[in-house]
Each structure stands twice: as structure tokens, then as C-alpha cells.
Scaffold this active site. Sequence first.
Site, short mmCIF file in Angstrom:
data_model
loop_
_atom_site.label_atom_id
_atom_site.label_comp_id
_atom_site.label_asym_id
_atom_site.label_seq_id
_atom_site.Cartn_x
_atom_site.Cartn_y
_atom_site.Cartn_z
N HIS A 156 -18.55 -2.72 -20.69
CA HIS A 156 -17.57 -2.34 -19.66
C HIS A 156 -18.30 -2.49 -18.29
CE1 HIS A 156 -15.09 0.25 -16.78
NE2 HIS A 156 -16.20 0.92 -16.60
N ASP A 194 -9.40 -27.75 2.91
CA ASP A 194 -9.72 -27.20 1.43
C ASP A 194 -11.27 -26.62 1.62
OD1 ASP A 194 -10.47 -27.00 -1.27
OD2 ASP A 194 -8.43 -28.34 -1.87
N TRP A 252 -25.55 -1.97 -18.79
CA TRP A 252 -25.36 -3.15 -18.07
C TRP A 252 -26.64 -3.55 -17.29
CZ3 TRP A 252 -25.24 -4.95 -12.91
CH2 TRP A 252 -25.46 -4.11 -11.86
N SER A 286 -22.30 -19.85 -11.94
CA SER A 286 -20.89 -19.87 -11.40
C SER A 286 -21.10 -19.19 -9.83
CB SER A 286 -19.95 -19.02 -12.26
OG SER A 286 -18.82 -18.86 -11.53
N SER A 287 -21.62 -17.97 -9.82
CA SER A 287 -21.49 -17.26 -8.51
C SER A 287 -22.22 -18.10 -7.47
CB SER A 287 -22.36 -15.99 -8.73
OG SER A 287 -21.70 -15.29 -9.75
N HIS A 299 -29.77 -4.26 -6.12
CA HIS A 299 -29.27 -3.72 -4.90
C HIS A 299 -28.44 -4.37 -3.78
CE1 HIS A 299 -28.24 0.14 -3.02
NE2 HIS A 299 -28.14 -0.37 -1.95
N GLU A 317 -26.80 -6.84 -5.07
CA GLU A 317 -25.74 -7.08 -5.84
C GLU A 317 -24.70 -5.85 -5.30
OE1 GLU A 317 -24.25 -9.07 -7.93
OE2 GLU A 317 -22.82 -7.82 -8.69
N TYR A 334 -24.19 -4.50 -2.35
CA TYR A 334 -23.50 -5.04 -1.14
C TYR A 334 -22.44 -6.33 -1.43
CZ TYR A 334 -26.05 -1.16 0.57
OH TYR A 334 -26.48 0.02 0.67
N SER A 336 -11.19 -4.79 7.45
CA SER A 336 -11.18 -4.90 8.99
C SER A 336 -9.98 -5.75 9.37
CB SER A 336 -12.42 -6.02 9.30
OG SER A 336 -13.62 -5.04 8.96
N HIS A 377 -34.96 2.93 -4.81
CA HIS A 377 -34.28 4.41 -4.87
C HIS A 377 -33.50 4.10 -6.05
CE1 HIS A 377 -30.68 2.49 -2.75
NE2 HIS A 377 -30.54 2.49 -3.92
N HIS A 378 -33.40 3.31 -6.90
CA HIS A 378 -32.97 3.59 -8.02
C HIS A 378 -33.96 4.15 -9.25
CE1 HIS A 378 -29.30 1.17 -7.29
NE2 HIS A 378 -29.91 0.66 -6.53
N THR A 401 -23.25 1.24 8.28
CA THR A 401 -22.12 1.62 7.44
C THR A 401 -21.10 2.53 8.44
OG1 THR A 401 -23.52 1.42 5.62
CG2 THR A 401 -21.20 2.27 5.14
N LYS A 448 -19.34 1.07 10.87
CA LYS A 448 -18.02 0.15 10.66
C LYS A 448 -16.93 1.17 10.13
CE LYS A 448 -19.69 -3.63 8.15
NZ LYS A 448 -18.81 -4.46 8.88
N ARG A 456 -25.38 10.64 -18.44
CA ARG A 456 -24.61 9.32 -18.53
C ARG A 456 -25.01 8.78 -19.92
NH1 ARG A 456 -26.96 5.06 -14.22
NH2 ARG A 456 -25.22 3.72 -15.16
#
Lengths: 187, 530
Positions: free
Chosen positions: B81, B110, B146, B174-175, B258, B260, B262, B273, B307-308, B333, B336, B455
Site C-alpha cells: 500500500h 512539447d 515501505w 523513471s522518476s 525526507h 522525498e 517534499y 498557488s 528526525h525519523h 511553510t 506559504k 502502527r
Amino acid sequence: MTTQPKSNRKLLTMLILGAVGMFGFGFALVPLYDVLCDALGINGKPQGTASTYEAVIVDESRTVTVEFIAHVQSGMSWEFIPTVNRIEVHPGQLTHAKFYAKNLSSKDTVGQAIPSVSPGQGAAYFNKTECFCFNQQPLAASASAELPLIFYVDPDLPESINTLTLSYTLYDITAKVGGGLKQGAAK
Amino acid sequence: MSTTTHDTVAAHDDHHHGAPKGIMRWLLTTNHKDIGSMYLWFSFIMFLTGGAMAMVIRAELFQPGLQLVEPNFFNQMTTVHGLIMVFGAVMPAFTGLANWLIPMMIGAPDMALPRMNNWSFWILPFAFAMLIGSLFMEGGGPNFGWTFYAPLSTTYSPDTTGLFVFSVHIMGISSIMGAINVIVTIVNMRAPGMTWMKLPLFVWTWLITAFLLIAVMPVLAGAVTMVLTDKYFGTSFFDAAGGGDPVMFQHIFWFFGHPEVYIMILPSFGIISAIIPAFSRKRLFGYASMVYATASIAILSFLVWAHHMFTTGMPVFAELFFMYCTMLIAVPTGVKVFNWVATMWRGSMTFETPMLFALAFIILFTIGGFSGLMLAITPADFQYHDTYFVVAHFHYVLVTGAVFSIMAAAYYWLPKWTGHMYSETLGRWHFWCSVISVNVLFFPMHFLGLAGMPRRIPDYAIQFADINQIVSIGGFAFGLSQLIFLAVVIKCIRGGEKAADKPWEGAEGLEWTIASPAPYHSFTTPPEVK
């Protein structure tokens, strides 16, 4: 790609090089991690080689408790315990300790003990002049052994640390040794 | 450039006037609009697939005890998931939006590298076929979360781990190709007069996202490669017995992980925006500060990874460093969020579906941001770590954040893509069903987490039963609500009120100057931007 305008190709090359470089950086993090942990004395990783004891002045006024813990990797049928669970030592005092290991399986097995010191900041002050963890420990089926450890605590140990816990985890490396011990890039 | 190149390009264009028919059109297409559509459909299919797995998770957690699935299968569901939603749903959706919108927003005909664009899409279905296929093989699919922490992914992982590794490699390639394409397009193909500080914010945020992708996706590829060699080839990157360190896995993973986070939210900021000013009928407040805030968030994202990992036994100094850096991110943040609010201030606002989703984004994403600040407090994190509080936090930022912004974008640009207006009634039904059910789904998880429910566990203590039941009901309702979205999109493609070139009164940008639906080839002569 030959029909790309020049500026596209230049930028494309730079970006691809950047991506390849970052792939390399991912692997460079491995030695970098060890170097940083060593330099900053973090991670509770004690030194992997024997240190020499040079008549350090023993600080009789201070007592530090050293505790021993032993774990065996799950699935490995060895008995592995410290003969003494805790000792009170003075910083600078050369101390002997013993661990006991017995191979409970019916196969010859090679073990490797990996030490870790808690609190992590204390690791740099925990010096071993002799340790079974510097070598692999081959034990024939049902054989047992006493594993020696000689250490001293550096008198420069910060005042805030009164107890050092030395923990060993024993791993079964028979398969790796059998196939020629590969150290991996991590060492 | 030689004249022959010009000629071949012209001949090429003539040859493809209008789209070729049949399956080959989609297999061989290099058209940014076709590829964008394929990305968006692929992402939606993955969203439903990953969603179905979430339904299995919520069905199992509906009652305490084990009723529906084996714990090992439950673990595979949470793992796949997560992987599908991150790499299959959110990221391809943003790439699809980038493909559709960036050329139209900067006045380019293009993407800069159309053939690479085709490749970067078409390798994705293979990656996910491998990943999902591994679920049906002996030993099962990935079951280590994951985040694939070693040694769960090395010593204790199923035999299919190799397939997981290769599928992540393909997703990464791909990315990276998609990101390279975005950067080259934005740098080299802007219309004359489209200076950097005139770029629409969606283009700016995607440019910065693309740099993040190039910086960290290769590190992820490195991490999975190390897992592969540790598991199959006897190396010891993460194996303490051979001199490695499992904690190092977490450092390498979160160095990718991390930024990732963002990668999955910066394009959302660009979308919001665009939408908030359009429906407030005012110019965006503080454009330049938005650009700088995005760049600061991107730079700071490289300084907060640990921080993880507060509970891994880091020295106090490191914990404080990562705590303060993390809290620092709240500043850009906050800039924004306040800019969006200031944009709406005294605007003549209307509340069409895209605006509803955008408003929900601002409020709910901010809730997710605040729970993130709570998690950043090191001593508090020791209690929250690995509980449902974390699950609530990242679903607020990813579902009501990233996914809601993608929904908002779909509603906002559907008239341009299809040439038809979507059904506003159905759109509002979709919005209200989603926004209510998503809060029933995720808000009570905060309480579960604070009360200590861990979890990734298929069973729980009896006192969590009531709240889990509410959460599951919210989950089923949210899942079903997304079928309304599918209906809206299909209905909108098949017909509906003819959309004007600029269907939204307050919308700004080059994409609204071309016809609706956007012609197959747009901006073949670059527009002049004043």
C-alpha cells in the site's frame, strides 16, 4: 539524441552526471558514516582493535560500574553469557572479565561477537587491550570455551557517566567464512 | 542547428498531424499531452489498487483479533500500500500534471526530450507488475514496510525481495528521467519574455522538485542495491556480524526519504498557488517569497532526515540539531500558508470544486504540518514514535495534502484537457463525501496513537476497538467516494457543457490562451510574453 540542440545536450549530460554522482554518493555514505561515528565518538561502536595499556594513572577516587550483557542472534543455538554481570572499577584500572560460550548444536559453528557500549558517548573511553571480539570464535559441535576480555576505562571519562554497559551480540558467520569471509564495503 | 534538422522535424510533424489511431498511438507517442494523460490514468489505477489494499487493512482492523488475513499478508498489505501510493499514485500523478501543464504554461510546443518521456512512462507499468506480481509468489511479496529497514529486508525478508529491489530501481530510473526532462524543458524551452520570475509557481515548484528527485532517487537506488547484495551476495553493509551497521540503513534511507516527502508536496504548493488566486480573483500575494520559500524548504529537507530516527540512540546534540532544523521548516511553510490566506483576503471568492479542494488542502495540510511539529519535539517523539499518531500525521499531509491538491488540479484543468465542463454537482458530492470521510478516517488516529496503539500491527488491545471501528468506517466511505471522481472524469471526457478557452474568470497563465480542448500540438510558434 543527435537532433537535440546543443544546449539541451549539455544540460542533459550535466543532469545525468549529477544523477550518477548521487548514486555514488549513496555508497560514499557508507565509509563516511564509519568515519563520522569514529571521529565524533558516537554510535556506541567501540574500537575494533586492541589498545595498549600504558601505565595510566588509576583514579582511586572514582568508581565506575561496568555491566556486561550478551545476546545470541536468533536462530543460533549457542549459549553465550558473561560469567560476571557487573564489576565496579576505578578509571585506569586494568580489569579482567570472562564470557562463557557453548555450542549447543551438532554442527561446527563459527561465531563473531559484535560489541556495543551504552551510553554511546562512553564508547570512546572504553579501551580493550584483549578481547575475543577481535577474532572469530570457531566452536566444534557441543564444545565450550571461556572467552577472555581485558579492559580499562579511560580516566577522562566524562563525570556524567557512572555506568558503562558493554553488550555483545554473537552472530553465526559459518556460512560467510565457509564461502571465504567477505568483509563488505562497510569495513 | 542545420537546415536538414529543421526539415526532418517539419516532416515528422506533418506525418503525425492528428494522432495515429489504435494501441500504437499510446505505445509510441512522444506527445506531452498523451504521455501526461497516460501518467494520470496510470496514477489513478494505482490509487485504486493501493486503496484496495488499504481497505484490506481497515477491514482487518475493524475488530480486535485476527479475522480476515494472516499477519504476514497484513504486513504485505501495509508495505505494498505504501509503495504503491508513494511511487505509483502520488509521484506519477505529479509527473502527469507536469507533462500536461509545463509546456502549456511556459509556451513550449512539447517537452524537451520527448522520446525519453515515452520511456520514462512505459517502464513504470513493468515496475508495478513486478511488485504486485511478487504478492502472488511463494513466500509472498515484500512484508517489511515501505521503508524496508534492514535487517527486516535482508536477513528476514521473503525470497521475492529481489523483485522488490528491481521494481524500485525501475521506478527510480523513471522518476529521474522525468525529472531531467522537466529541468531541460523549463531551462531551455521558455517562450521569449518568460523570465524566471514570471514562471507560474507550478513550474517553479516542479523545477525545484526535479532537482530534489535527481539528488535523492539515486541514493534510494543505492540503498536498495545494498539490500540486494546483503541479501543475495554476502556483503555486510547492514549486517553487524560482518562489520556493517543496521542503523546506517536508516540514515541512508531517510537521506532519500525526507527530501522525498517534499517531492510529494512541493508540486501541490504550485497547484494551490494557481487555484487560490483564480477563485479569489486576485493576484497571488507574495509571489517572490513563494519562490524563495520553496527553495528554502528544498534545501532544509537535506538537513532533517534523522528526525525519523530519534529513538535509535543518537547523541543529544544530534537530536537537538535535527529537532531545530525540522522546526525551522515551519517558517517557509508558514510563509506559504499566510500568503494563500492573504491572497484570499478581500478577494471576490467563489467556491467551485477546485477551490473547495484547495481550501480543504490549506486547512488539513496545516493540521498535518502541526502534528509534524509535535513529532519534531525530540522528547515527545519518544512517545509518538511508530504509533498511529505518525500514521495520522503523514496521511494528513499526503492524502488531504498531496492527493487533495491533485484532485483540485484535475478539476481545475479538466475543462482545458477535455474541452468539456465537469459536472459541478457531482464534483461537490465528491468533495463533501471525501472531506468528511477523510477526517473520520484519519483524525481519530491521532487519539489512537496518543493512547499508544502501534502502527503496522494486525491486532490491537481491546480498548482501541471503538475508535478503530470509526476509523474503518471512514476508510470505507473515503474509498467509495473516489468512485464518484472516476464517474466525474469519465462523464467529462464523454461530453458535457462546452468549456470556454478560459473557463475560470480569474485564471491566469498561457494555458488559458489556447483552445479548449487543448489542440494536439500547441504553441508550435512560441507566444510573446510581456
